[in-house]
Scaffold this motif. Structure first.
Motif, PDB file in Angstrom:
ATOM      1  N   THR A 147       0.838  -1.189   0.000  1.00  6.56           N
ATOM      2  CA  THR A 147       0.000   0.000   0.000  1.00  6.56           C
ATOM      3  C   THR A 147       0.877   1.244   0.000  1.00  6.56           C
ATOM      4  O   THR A 147       1.872   1.305   0.725  1.00  6.56           O
ATOM      5  CB  THR A 147      -0.913   0.013   1.247  1.00  6.56           C
ATOM      6  N   LYS A 148       0.521   2.225  -0.815  1.00  4.29           N
ATOM      7  CA  LYS A 148       1.299   3.461  -0.864  1.00  4.29           C
ATOM      8  C   LYS A 148       1.417   4.065   0.533  1.00  4.29           C
ATOM      9  O   LYS A 148       0.482   3.979   1.316  1.00  4.29           O
ATOM     10  CB  LYS A 148       0.615   4.461  -1.810  1.00  4.29           C
ATOM     11  N   PRO A 149       2.566   4.627   0.880  1.00  8.82           N
ATOM     12  CA  PRO A 149       3.695   4.989   0.018  1.00  8.82           C
ATOM     13  C   PRO A 149       4.722   3.895  -0.195  1.00  8.82           C
ATOM     14  O   PRO A 149       5.763   4.137  -0.793  1.00  8.82           O
ATOM     15  CB  PRO A 149       4.329   6.151   0.792  1.00  8.82           C
ATOM     16  N   PHE A 150       4.470   2.671   0.294  1.00 10.89           N
ATOM     17  CA  PHE A 150       5.410   1.575   0.091  1.00 10.89           C
ATOM     18  C   PHE A 150       5.289   1.055  -1.341  1.00 10.89           C
ATOM     19  O   PHE A 150       4.211   1.061  -1.934  1.00 10.89           O
ATOM     20  CB  PHE A 150       5.135   0.444   1.081  1.00 10.89           C
ATOM     21  N   VAL A 151       6.413   0.600  -1.879  1.00  5.77           N
ATOM     22  CA  VAL A 151       6.446   0.041  -3.222  1.00  5.77           C
ATOM     23  C   VAL A 151       6.976  -1.384  -3.138  1.00  5.77           C
ATOM     24  O   VAL A 151       7.729  -1.736  -2.217  1.00  5.77           O
ATOM     25  CB  VAL A 151       7.325   0.882  -4.170  1.00  5.77           C
ATOM     26  N   ASP A 152       6.573  -2.209  -4.076  1.00  6.69           N
ATOM     27  CA  ASP A 152       6.980  -3.607  -4.105  1.00  6.69           C
ATOM     28  C   ASP A 152       8.333  -3.714  -4.795  1.00  6.69           C
ATOM     29  O   ASP A 152       8.473  -3.408  -5.974  1.00  6.69           O
ATOM     30  CB  ASP A 152       5.932  -4.425  -4.858  1.00  6.69           C
ATOM     31  N   TYR A 203       7.003  16.226   2.113  1.00  8.42           N
ATOM     32  CA  TYR A 203       5.761  16.053   1.368  1.00  8.42           C
ATOM     33  C   TYR A 203       4.773  15.253   2.207  1.00  8.42           C
ATOM     34  O   TYR A 203       5.124  14.682   3.239  1.00  8.42           O
ATOM     35  CB  TYR A 203       6.005  15.386   0.008  1.00  8.42           C
ATOM     36  N   LYS A 204       3.537  15.237   1.762  1.00 11.40           N
ATOM     37  CA  LYS A 204       2.468  14.571   2.497  1.00 11.40           C
ATOM     38  C   LYS A 204       2.365  13.103   2.094  1.00 11.40           C
ATOM     39  O   LYS A 204       2.432  12.765   0.924  1.00 11.40           O
ATOM     40  CB  LYS A 204       1.126  15.258   2.221  1.00 11.40           C
ATOM     41  N   VAL A 205       2.226  12.259   3.096  1.00 16.99           N
ATOM     42  CA  VAL A 205       2.015  10.833   2.874  1.00 16.99           C
ATOM     43  C   VAL A 205       0.713  10.444   3.542  1.00 16.99           C
ATOM     44  O   VAL A 205       0.497  10.741   4.720  1.00 16.99           O
ATOM     45  CB  VAL A 205       3.172  10.003   3.468  1.00 16.99           C
ATOM     46  N   THR A 206      -0.164   9.806   2.794  1.00 15.61           N
ATOM     47  CA  THR A 206      -1.406   9.285   3.355  1.00 15.61           C
ATOM     48  C   THR A 206      -1.277   7.777   3.472  1.00 15.61           C
ATOM     49  O   THR A 206      -1.049   7.082   2.479  1.00 15.61           O
ATOM     50  CB  THR A 206      -2.609   9.632   2.472  1.00 15.61           C
ATOM     51  N   TYR A 207      -1.411   7.272   4.692  1.00 13.86           N
ATOM     52  CA  TYR A 207      -1.262   5.837   4.928  1.00 13.86           C
ATOM     53  C   TYR A 207      -2.189   5.430   6.057  1.00 13.86           C
ATOM     54  O   TYR A 207      -2.145   6.009   7.145  1.00 13.86           O
ATOM     55  CB  TYR A 207       0.195   5.505   5.283  1.00 13.86           C
ATOM     56  N   SER A 236      -5.332   5.988   6.472  1.00 17.69           N
ATOM     57  CA  SER A 236      -6.203   7.122   6.821  1.00 17.69           C
ATOM     58  C   SER A 236      -5.490   8.193   7.637  1.00 17.69           C
ATOM     59  O   SER A 236      -6.125   9.066   8.214  1.00 17.69           O
ATOM     60  CB  SER A 236      -7.453   6.651   7.587  1.00 17.69           C
ATOM     61  N   ARG A 237      -4.168   8.147   7.702  1.00 17.10           N
ATOM     62  CA  ARG A 237      -3.409   9.181   8.393  1.00 17.10           C
ATOM     63  C   ARG A 237      -2.623   9.989   7.366  1.00 17.10           C
ATOM     64  O   ARG A 237      -2.117   9.441   6.394  1.00 17.10           O
ATOM     65  CB  ARG A 237      -2.437   8.575   9.404  1.00 17.10           C
ATOM     66  N   VAL A 238      -2.535  11.278   7.580  1.00 20.54           N
ATOM     67  CA  VAL A 238      -1.756  12.154   6.712  1.00 20.54           C
ATOM     68  C   VAL A 238      -0.530  12.631   7.486  1.00 20.54           C
ATOM     69  O   VAL A 238      -0.645  13.224   8.553  1.00 20.54           O
ATOM     70  CB  VAL A 238      -2.586  13.361   6.225  1.00 20.54           C
ATOM     71  N   LEU A 239       0.649  12.343   6.954  1.00 18.27           N
ATOM     72  CA  LEU A 239       1.890  12.662   7.627  1.00 18.27           C
ATOM     73  C   LEU A 239       2.743  13.567   6.749  1.00 18.27           C
ATOM     74  O   LEU A 239       2.766  13.415   5.527  1.00 18.27           O
ATOM     75  CB  LEU A 239       2.683  11.387   7.937  1.00 18.27           C
ATOM     76  N   CYS A 266      10.179   6.065  10.122  1.00 13.02           N
ATOM     77  CA  CYS A 266       9.628   4.810   9.600  1.00 13.02           C
ATOM     78  C   CYS A 266       8.510   4.300  10.508  1.00 13.02           C
ATOM     79  O   CYS A 266       7.442   3.895  10.031  1.00 13.02           O
ATOM     80  CB  CYS A 266      10.729   3.758   9.493  1.00 13.02           C
ATOM     81  N   GLU A 267       8.743   4.332  11.816  1.00 15.72           N
ATOM     82  CA  GLU A 267       7.742   3.841  12.761  1.00 15.72           C
ATOM     83  C   GLU A 267       6.510   4.736  12.774  1.00 15.72           C
ATOM     84  O   GLU A 267       5.409   4.266  13.065  1.00 15.72           O
ATOM     85  CB  GLU A 267       8.346   3.754  14.153  1.00 15.72           C
ATOM     86  N   ALA A 268       6.692   6.035  12.475  1.00 14.12           N
ATOM     87  CA  ALA A 268       5.537   6.938  12.434  1.00 14.12           C
ATOM     88  C   ALA A 268       4.607   6.592  11.286  1.00 14.12           C
ATOM     89  O   ALA A 268       3.387   6.718  11.397  1.00 14.12           O
ATOM     90  CB  ALA A 268       6.013   8.381  12.315  1.00 14.12           C
ATOM     91  N   ILE A 269       5.175   6.149  10.169  1.00 11.27           N
ATOM     92  CA  ILE A 269       4.347   5.770   9.021  1.00 11.27           C
ATOM     93  C   ILE A 269       3.572   4.499   9.336  1.00 11.27           C
ATOM     94  O   ILE A 269       2.375   4.391   9.055  1.00 11.27           O
ATOM     95  CB  ILE A 269       5.221   5.578   7.772  1.00 11.27           C
ATOM     96  N   ASP A 270       4.249   3.521   9.921  1.00  9.32           N
ATOM     97  CA  ASP A 270       3.590   2.270  10.301  1.00  9.32           C
ATOM     98  C   ASP A 270       4.331   1.670  11.482  1.00  9.32           C
ATOM     99  O   ASP A 270       5.560   1.692  11.532  1.00  9.32           O
ATOM    100  CB  ASP A 270       3.576   1.280   9.124  1.00  9.32           C
ATOM    101  N   ASP A 271       3.592   1.118  12.447  1.00 11.49           N
ATOM    102  CA  ASP A 271       4.206   0.534  13.637  1.00 11.49           C
ATOM    103  C   ASP A 271       5.188  -0.581  13.288  1.00 11.49           C
ATOM    104  O   ASP A 271       6.129  -0.839  14.041  1.00 11.49           O
ATOM    105  CB  ASP A 271       3.129  -0.024  14.575  1.00 11.49           C
ATOM    106  N   ASN A 272       4.943  -1.270  12.174  1.00  7.31           N
ATOM    107  CA  ASN A 272       5.781  -2.397  11.777  1.00  7.31           C
ATOM    108  C   ASN A 272       6.781  -2.034  10.690  1.00  7.31           C
ATOM    109  O   ASN A 272       7.264  -2.897   9.962  1.00  7.31           O
ATOM    110  CB  ASN A 272       4.905  -3.562  11.310  1.00  7.31           C
ATOM    111  N   SER A 273       7.073  -0.744  10.571  1.00  8.94           N
ATOM    112  CA  SER A 273       8.058  -0.288   9.595  1.00  8.94           C
ATOM    113  C   SER A 273       9.340   0.113  10.306  1.00  8.94           C
ATOM    114  O   SER A 273       9.304   0.646  11.413  1.00  8.94           O
ATOM    115  CB  SER A 273       7.503   0.903   8.806  1.00  8.94           C
ATOM    116  N   ARG A 274      10.461  -0.166   9.679  1.00  2.00           N
ATOM    117  CA  ARG A 274      11.754   0.206  10.238  1.00  2.00           C
ATOM    118  C   ARG A 274      12.715   0.468   9.096  1.00  2.00           C
ATOM    119  O   ARG A 274      12.428   0.180   7.940  1.00  2.00           O
ATOM    120  CB  ARG A 274      12.297  -0.906  11.140  1.00  2.00           C
ATOM    121  N   LEU A 275      13.888   1.016   9.424  1.00  2.00           N
ATOM    122  CA  LEU A 275      14.873   1.275   8.386  1.00  2.00           C
ATOM    123  C   LEU A 275      15.267  -0.019   7.679  1.00  2.00           C
ATOM    124  O   LEU A 275      15.318  -1.097   8.275  1.00  2.00           O
ATOM    125  CB  LEU A 275      16.121   1.937   8.989  1.00  2.00           C
ATOM    126  N   LEU A 276      15.554   0.119   6.412  1.00  6.22           N
ATOM    127  CA  LEU A 276      15.780  -1.009   5.509  1.00  6.22           C
ATOM    128  C   LEU A 276      16.958  -1.894   5.937  1.00  6.22           C
ATOM    129  O   LEU A 276      17.984  -1.393   6.398  1.00  6.22           O
ATOM    130  CB  LEU A 276      16.045  -0.447   4.109  1.00  6.22           C
TER     131      LEU A 276
END
Length: 214
Positions: free
Chosen positions: A32-37, A56-60, A62-65, A80-90
């Motif tokens: 799901t955007k903003p993540f890419v496969d 820039y604005k990211v909608t993920y 239902s949150r706008v960051l 990364c964690e602000a965008i998603d709880d299960n997101s972290r640096l690559l």
């Protein structure tokens, strides 16, 4: 004949509903955007955008960051964690993963805008979330891994004039054809890349934690 026609139409309608239910997951994008496969992994590049903005604005979900393109290593991890709880640096754990990311940057991203970005590597094992095991500072680790990196492709440099003078945090640099790793001061403000850990248990929000401590 009319009843047979109605029955056929009804069966066709039911069949379409069944097919829709069966293939719904297949039709939906994996990321799901903003993540890419990228090679089956969901990755977010802070620089994967028009090159004329500092944030820039990211909608993920239902949150706008408002996401800065450039941040220090620690703030990038928190971003990364602000965008998603299960997101972290690559993390990159193999030559194949490195190649897939390099191919994406070459063909589908604004790779010429910010060629250097933070990843999840760091010098020394984290003995707990706030401290580093100083006996392990000669090795590099991914996040909270117990063992040092099993794959890396650091650019060889001359020995620093002072101990660990080249820094503690790991970055990646896109050379135009490949990705290479380096280490520098964690305070440098660079772009960053996050990965979504699919199927990972939900981590508590820092806001939820602070509420329980009041």
């Amino acid at each position: 004949m009319a009843s047979m026609g109605k029955s056929f139409m009804f069966l066709t309608f039911v069949g379409l509903l069944v097919c829709t239910a069966v293939f719904q997951d297949y039709w939906q994008p994996r990321c799901t955007k903003p993540f890419v496969d990228v090679g089956g992994r969901c990755i977010f590049f802070s620089s994967n955008k028009a090159p004329t903005y500092e944030y820039y604005k990211v909608t993920y979900k239902s949150r706008v960051l408002s996401v800065p393109v450039l941040m220090g290593w620690l703030h990038a991890n928190l971003g990364c964690e602000a965008i998603d709880d299960n997101s972290r640096l690559l993390t990159v754990r193999s030559e194949e993963e490195m190649r897939l990311i390099a191919d994406y940057l070459k063909n589908k991203a604004h790779s010429a805008t910010h060629t250097v970005f933070w990843c999840g590597g760091h010098r020394g094992r984290l003995s707990d979330p706030k401290d580093i095991d100083h006996e392990t500072l000669h090795d590099f680790y991914w996040h909270n891994d117990a063992q040092p990196m099993n794959y890396s492709n650091f650019v060889k440099k001359e020995p620093p004039k002072r101990r660990f003078g080249d820094g503690y945090c790991v970055y990646m640099e896109f050379t135009g054809t490949q990705l290479v790793m380096g280490v520098d001061s964690c305070h440098k403000k660079w772009s960053f890349a996050c990965e979504l850990q699919t199927g990972a248990p939900k981590r508590p929000s820092p806001f939820e934690t602070s509420k329980t401590n009041l």
